[in-house]
Design a protein around this motif. Structure first.
Motif, PDB file in Angstrom:
ATOM      1  N   CYS A 149      -9.259   3.352   2.110  1.00 21.10           N
ATOM      2  CA  CYS A 149      -9.784   3.531   2.599  1.00 21.10           C
ATOM      3  C   CYS A 149      -9.967   5.589   2.374  1.00 21.10           C
ATOM      4  CB  CYS A 149     -11.802   3.070   2.500  1.00 21.10           C
ATOM      5  SG  CYS A 149     -11.798   1.636   1.338  1.00 21.10           S
ATOM      6  N   ASN A 150      -9.809   5.279   3.864  1.00 21.65           N
ATOM      7  CA  ASN A 150     -10.071   6.356   4.875  1.00 21.65           C
ATOM      8  C   ASN A 150      -8.756   7.486   3.983  1.00 21.65           C
ATOM      9  OD1 ASN A 150     -11.869   6.141   7.603  1.00 21.65           O
ATOM     10  ND2 ASN A 150     -10.728   4.181   7.313  1.00 21.65           N
ATOM     11  N   TRP A 151      -8.044   6.899   3.831  1.00 25.77           N
ATOM     12  CA  TRP A 151      -6.907   7.725   3.194  1.00 25.77           C
ATOM     13  C   TRP A 151      -7.324   8.109   2.454  1.00 25.77           C
ATOM     14  CZ3 TRP A 151      -3.372   7.198  -0.738  1.00 25.77           C
ATOM     15  CH2 TRP A 151      -1.995   8.607  -0.833  1.00 25.77           C
ATOM     16  N   LEU A 152      -8.081   7.317   1.230  1.00 22.91           N
ATOM     17  CA  LEU A 152      -7.885   8.757  -0.324  1.00 22.91           C
ATOM     18  C   LEU A 152      -9.224   9.672   0.425  1.00 22.91           C
ATOM     19  CD1 LEU A 152      -7.772   4.473  -1.868  1.00 22.91           C
ATOM     20  CD2 LEU A 152      -6.577   6.699  -2.182  1.00 22.91           C
ATOM     21  N   VAL A 187       1.273  -1.000  -0.589  1.00 20.62           N
ATOM     22  CA  VAL A 187      -0.030  -0.303  -0.468  1.00 20.62           C
ATOM     23  C   VAL A 187       0.719   1.483   0.187  1.00 20.62           C
ATOM     24  CG1 VAL A 187      -1.774  -1.432   1.483  1.00 20.62           C
ATOM     25  CG2 VAL A 187      -0.158   0.082   2.231  1.00 20.62           C
ATOM     26  N   GLU A 188       2.292   0.633   0.557  1.00 11.47           N
ATOM     27  CA  GLU A 188       2.839   2.738   0.466  1.00 11.47           C
ATOM     28  C   GLU A 188       2.910   2.185  -1.247  1.00 11.47           C
ATOM     29  OE1 GLU A 188       4.913   5.623   2.041  1.00 11.47           O
ATOM     30  OE2 GLU A 188       3.541   4.228   2.966  1.00 11.47           O
ATOM     31  N   ALA A 189       3.502   1.856  -1.674  1.00 10.97           N
ATOM     32  CA  ALA A 189       3.325   1.952  -3.082  1.00 10.97           C
ATOM     33  C   ALA A 189       1.990   2.618  -3.910  1.00 10.97           C
ATOM     34  CB  ALA A 189       4.119   0.638  -4.181  1.00 10.97           C
ATOM     35  N   ASP A 190       1.123   1.738  -3.578  1.00  8.52           N
ATOM     36  CA  ASP A 190      -0.233   2.495  -3.544  1.00  8.52           C
ATOM     37  C   ASP A 190      -0.261   4.441  -2.982  1.00  8.52           C
ATOM     38  OD1 ASP A 190      -0.607   0.282  -5.119  1.00  8.52           O
ATOM     39  OD2 ASP A 190      -1.899  -0.342  -3.142  1.00  8.52           O
ATOM     40  N   ARG A 191       0.379   4.670  -2.427  1.00 10.45           N
ATOM     41  CA  ARG A 191      -0.143   6.127  -1.921  1.00 10.45           C
ATOM     42  C   ARG A 191       0.975   6.447  -2.934  1.00 10.45           C
ATOM     43  NH1 ARG A 191       0.530   3.518   3.827  1.00 10.45           N
ATOM     44  NH2 ARG A 191      -1.602   3.730   4.603  1.00 10.45           N
ATOM     45  N   THR A 232      -7.527  -5.808   6.238  1.00 12.50           N
ATOM     46  CA  THR A 232      -6.511  -3.916   7.315  1.00 12.50           C
ATOM     47  C   THR A 232      -6.396  -3.075   6.049  1.00 12.50           C
ATOM     48  OG1 THR A 232      -6.105  -5.444   8.506  1.00 12.50           O
ATOM     49  CG2 THR A 232      -5.338  -3.927   8.492  1.00 12.50           C
ATOM     50  N   ASN A 233      -5.572  -4.174   4.910  1.00  9.40           N
ATOM     51  CA  ASN A 233      -5.133  -2.596   4.286  1.00  9.40           C
ATOM     52  C   ASN A 233      -6.322  -1.576   3.731  1.00  9.40           C
ATOM     53  OD1 ASN A 233      -2.897  -3.189   4.620  1.00  9.40           O
ATOM     54  ND2 ASN A 233      -2.174  -4.717   3.146  1.00  9.40           N
TER      55      ASN A 233
END
Length: 350
Positions: free
Chosen positions: A202-205, A166-170, A196-197
């Protein structure tokens, strides 16, 4: 009626990478039906979702095998034709090509585009998203610039679920937003996250203004969607988890919307059933595509006035699309006024 089946190849201008792999070209199948001097066209493209793998070879062979059973019918005998397709268990993508060809024939027979036959209002068509596949941050920025230079786009759909985490996604999503700060953003994880991810992302996005998240969990993990929905401030859409109208009731309490694709549904007939079933459950509707040419995406565009979101961009990324049909205007995929689908061979342009 006479039925012809042939394979054609389309190549992408930019290969598309999602959580399950990369595609640079596909072999699609063209179906032509002829009756009373009128020819109807439909398209099938490969589908690979979990254990539902419909390759070009499988699609082509299934259509060739069913031809003798269908050629005895007139194109207007739709109820009888559908019963044959049900009993033979035709793959959904093959079914889509034949179903669309029947509608194209009907529109040409009566001299009207399908959207007019159905009484739809093309002014209600929303802008289509265009896709940014999984990439490095710099690669995603470059692809975003390519789209911005190519056409007047309004919406980007960003593929996440990077195998690197997910860090790469961010990092990738942030790069895209920096490059196109004024465009709406949708996200499609193609089942690339665990619960979990997915809750975390979803909250970060949501804090970045993303409008919705599509298929955050893998097909087969539908039982976890209700839990995700409790923790997600973003609407949750499903794609790989929803093939046809029969899938909707069991998903209705766990998601906010569904992605309808002709190759999954089996064509326009079932796509309409899905729209009205989804609406009955209070769900939103999106139309999407696989590696479809202008032919299939123009077919989907005939129903576009019924959709809340559109992701009909695959043909825009082709360097050798053999067809022309729906046009893109101000970011919207608009069907034309020609009869049936309104699709012609590119070589026949005036």
């Amino acid at each position: 009626m006479k039925i012809q089946v042939e394979i054609f190849t389309v190549n992408k201008r930019f290969p598309l990478t999602i959580s399950r792999g990369t595609t640079a070209k596909t072999n699609n199948v063209l179906v032509k039906i002829s009756q009373d001097g009128i020819e109807g066209w439909g398209e099938s493209s490969p589908v690979k979702v979990g254990d539902r793998h419909q390759s070009t070879e499988v699609i082509h062979e299934s259509l060739q095998q069913i031809k003798p059973q269908l050629e005895k019918f007139h194109p207007l005998q739709r109820q009888e034709i559908e019963q044959v397709l049900i009993t033979t268990n035709l793959p959904s993508s093959a079914w889509a090509a034949f179903d669309v060809a029947l509608y194209d024939w009907l529109g040409k027979k009566v001299g009207l585009p399908l959207w007019k036959i159905w009484g739809l209002d093309c002014k209600k068509i929303v802008p289509t998203s265009v896709t940014i596949g999984i990439n490095s941050p710099e690669g995603a920025k470059s692809r975003t610039r390519d789209w911005l230079e190519f056409t007047n786009i309004k919406v980007l759909k960003v593929k996440l679920g990077n195998p690197e985490g997910v860090e790469a996604d961010r990092k990738m999503l942030t790069a895209v937003k920096d490059e196109a700060p004024n465009l709406d953003l949708y996200v499609d994880a193609n089942g690339g996250w665990n619960l979990t991810n997915a809750c975390e992302m979803c909250n970060w996005l949501a804090n970045l203004g993303v409008k919705y998240v599509e298929q955050p969990l893998a097909q087969g993990e539908e039982h976890k969607l209700a839990e995700l929905r409790k923790h997600s401030p973003l609407p949750i859409f499903v794609d790989e988890s929803c093939f046809n109208s029969r899938d909707i009731p069991k998903l209705a309490n766990s998601v906010d919307g569904i992605n309808i694709k002709l190759m999954k549904s089996g064509g326009l007939t079932e796509a309409m059933r899905m729209v009205y079933t989804a609406r009955a459950y209070g769900l939103q509707v999106m139309f999407g595509c696989y590696s479809d040419s202008t032919l299939a995406n123009t077919a989907a565009a005939q129903l576009a006035p019924l959709a809340d979101y559109l992701d009909l961009d695959s043909h825009l990324n082709l360097i050798d699309d053999p067809f022309e049909g729906a046009s893109i205007q101000e970011g919207r995929i608009l069907p034309n006024n020609l009869p049936g689908l309104g699709v012609q061979h590119s070589a026949s342009r005036a």
